[in-house]
Design an enzyme around this catalytic site. Structure first.
Site, PDB file in Angstrom:
ATOM      1  N   VAL A 174       5.192  29.597 -18.931  1.00 53.85           N
ATOM      2  CA  VAL A 174       4.549  29.142 -17.690  1.00 53.85           C
ATOM      3  C   VAL A 174       3.026  29.094 -17.827  1.00 53.85           C
ATOM      4  CG1 VAL A 174       6.348  29.691 -16.026  1.00 53.85           C
ATOM      5  CG2 VAL A 174       4.790  31.505 -16.793  1.00 53.85           C
ATOM      6  N   CYS A 175       2.594  29.055 -19.083  1.00 53.31           N
ATOM      7  CA  CYS A 175       1.156  29.024 -19.363  1.00 53.31           C
ATOM      8  C   CYS A 175       0.609  27.599 -19.296  1.00 53.31           C
ATOM      9  CB  CYS A 175       0.951  29.580 -20.764  1.00 53.31           C
ATOM     10  SG  CYS A 175      -0.640  29.204 -21.441  1.00 53.31           S
ATOM     11  N   ILE A 176      -0.560  27.453 -18.665  1.00 48.69           N
ATOM     12  CA  ILE A 176      -1.248  26.159 -18.743  1.00 48.69           C
ATOM     13  C   ILE A 176      -2.682  26.355 -19.260  1.00 48.69           C
ATOM     14  CG2 ILE A 176       0.160  24.931 -17.036  1.00 48.69           C
ATOM     15  CD1 ILE A 176      -2.047  25.511 -14.963  1.00 48.69           C
TER      16      ILE A 176
END
Ligand SMILES: NC(=O)C1=CN([C@@H]2O[C@H](COP(=O)(O)OP(=O)(O)OC[C@H]3O[C@@H](n4cnc5c(N)ncnc54)[C@H](OP(=O)(O)O)[C@@H]3O)[C@@H](O)[C@H]2O)C=CC1
Ligand SMILES: Nc1nc2c(ncn2[C@@H]2O[C@H](COP(=O)(O)O)[C@@H](O)[C@H]2O)c(=O)[nH]1
Length: 316
Positions: A174-176
């Site tokens: 869920v990393c951006i």
């Protein structure tokens, strides 16, 4: 010139002669700080993955855990866990609210067995100040610092006093961060470099997609592995269940997401829905069986066998 660096999905481990009669003989347990755990794997300290019940569940199953640090009554959590005869493992930040939490713990005479300093880039002056403060005020706690992704950073965190170092920048599901800042390092390179640079244990954090990725992280030199999405779909994880067209999902959101922060400011994470998979009990058994199998393919009887196993890149 660019360096080419690899992720778990780019490599495989070369099998060696199996020396056990059954995979059951392979020992997955690991000494981590003052305690021994059944597996070198634990759930991310994220609000969508762990809550107090999840932590208790893992501790009672002989697994390590770390509670998240968001809107936490740290004193209540540590007191409850220790009153139940379980170890207390908390997360902290780098700001004044953390200093207040630590002072409250001291005033209550509480010492958590494990403290994790949890920021996006722990190779920073604020983390240095907090690590030195914690080491001075809580010398009996095992202090994990993270996250970092390079050998230089790992060496500095060790020098500041960290008892273990958590490595992995921008590799999470869920990393951006990599989209928004341009910074990221693939996990094979991250774990190899960091583990080779320090004598304290390194935790490989994020990017576990397949169960076999755990063995790959250990082969890179990790002592422990942290994973979020792997655990997020189960009853015992902290995210809410959502029903869409008769199908069930669980919410999984980043600690730096708008959802977790409550405002759109320095957002580096997103919220997704992961498939709902029911009870976690079967997952824990399967993860252990798979790692026992990995150890047998590595030609040993314990986690040490994975340490020096050969790794290959599959040509495209
Ligand atoms: N593993 C990973 O790759 C990543 C993980 N995360 C997770 O998200 C959560 C939030 O992380 P984080 O933003 O560090 O924690 P916080 O939001 O608690 O920020 C910590 C403090 O450090 C300051 N700060 C944060 N980033 C920087 C920076 N790049 N330069 C200077 N100061 C900075 C902030 O000030 P200010 O806000 O004013 O800048 C704030 O005062 C954590 O749980 C972390 O693990 C987030 C991103 C990447
Ligand atoms: N860049 C961001 N990384 C985050 C955020 N919240 C958590 N994390 C990191 O991801 C891993 C879990 O990764 P997974 O691939 O196993 O799902 C977690 O342990 C953190 O290190 C975020 O908001 N942004």
């Amino acid at each position: 010139m660019f360096n080419t660096e690899l992720n778990y999905g780019d490599v495989y481990l070369l099998p060696r002669k199996t020396v056990v009669d059954s995979r059951k003989q392979c020992d997955t347990s690991v000494q981590f700080g003052p305690r021994r755990f059944d597996m070198p794997l634990y759930a991310s300290n994220m609000k969508s993955v762990v809550d107090a019940e999840t932590c208790e569940y893992f501790a009672r199953h002989g697994w390590f855990y770390t509670m998240h640090r968001f809107n936490m009554d740290v004193v209540g959590f540590v007191r409850d866990m220790q009153a139940k005869g379980l170890f207390a493992s908390i997360s902290i930040g780098v700001n004044d609210d953390t200093l207040e939490q630590l002072a409250a713990l001291q005033a209550a005479g509480l010492v958590p067995e494990y403290i994790t300093l949890d920021v996006a880039n722990a190779w920073c002056v604020k983390a240095e100040r907090m690590i030195r403060h914690v080491k001075q005020q809580f010398p009996g706690s095992f202090l994990i610092g993270g996250n970092i992704a390079t050998a230089d950073a790992a060496r500095e965190l060790q020098a500041w006093g960290c008892d273990a170092i958590k490595a992995g920048i921008a590799g999470g599901r869920v990393c951006i961060t990599k989209n928004k800042t341009g910074f990221h390092r693939p996990m094979i390179a991250t774990v190899r470099d960091c583990a080779a640079a320090v004598t304290v244990p390194v935790i490989a954090d994020g990017g576990i997609v397949e169960h076999g990725d755990v063995a790959k992280a250990l082969a890179c030199g990790a002592s422990m592995v942290m994973a979020g999405s792997l655990f997020a779909g189960y009853d015992e994880s902290a995210g809410e269940i959502v029903e869409i067209n008769g199908k069930h999902y669980k919410e999984y959101f980043g600690s730096a997401s708008q959802f977790n922060k409550g405002e759109y400011k320095n957002v580096e994470g997103k919220k997704i829905l992961v498939e709902y998979k029911g009870s976690m009990a079967r997952l824990l058994v399967e993860l252990k069986e798979d790692l026992q199998s990995s150890i047998s393919y590595a030609g040993g009887m314990g986690l040490a066998a994975l340490r020096d196993v050969e790794m290959i890149v599959v040509a495209c």
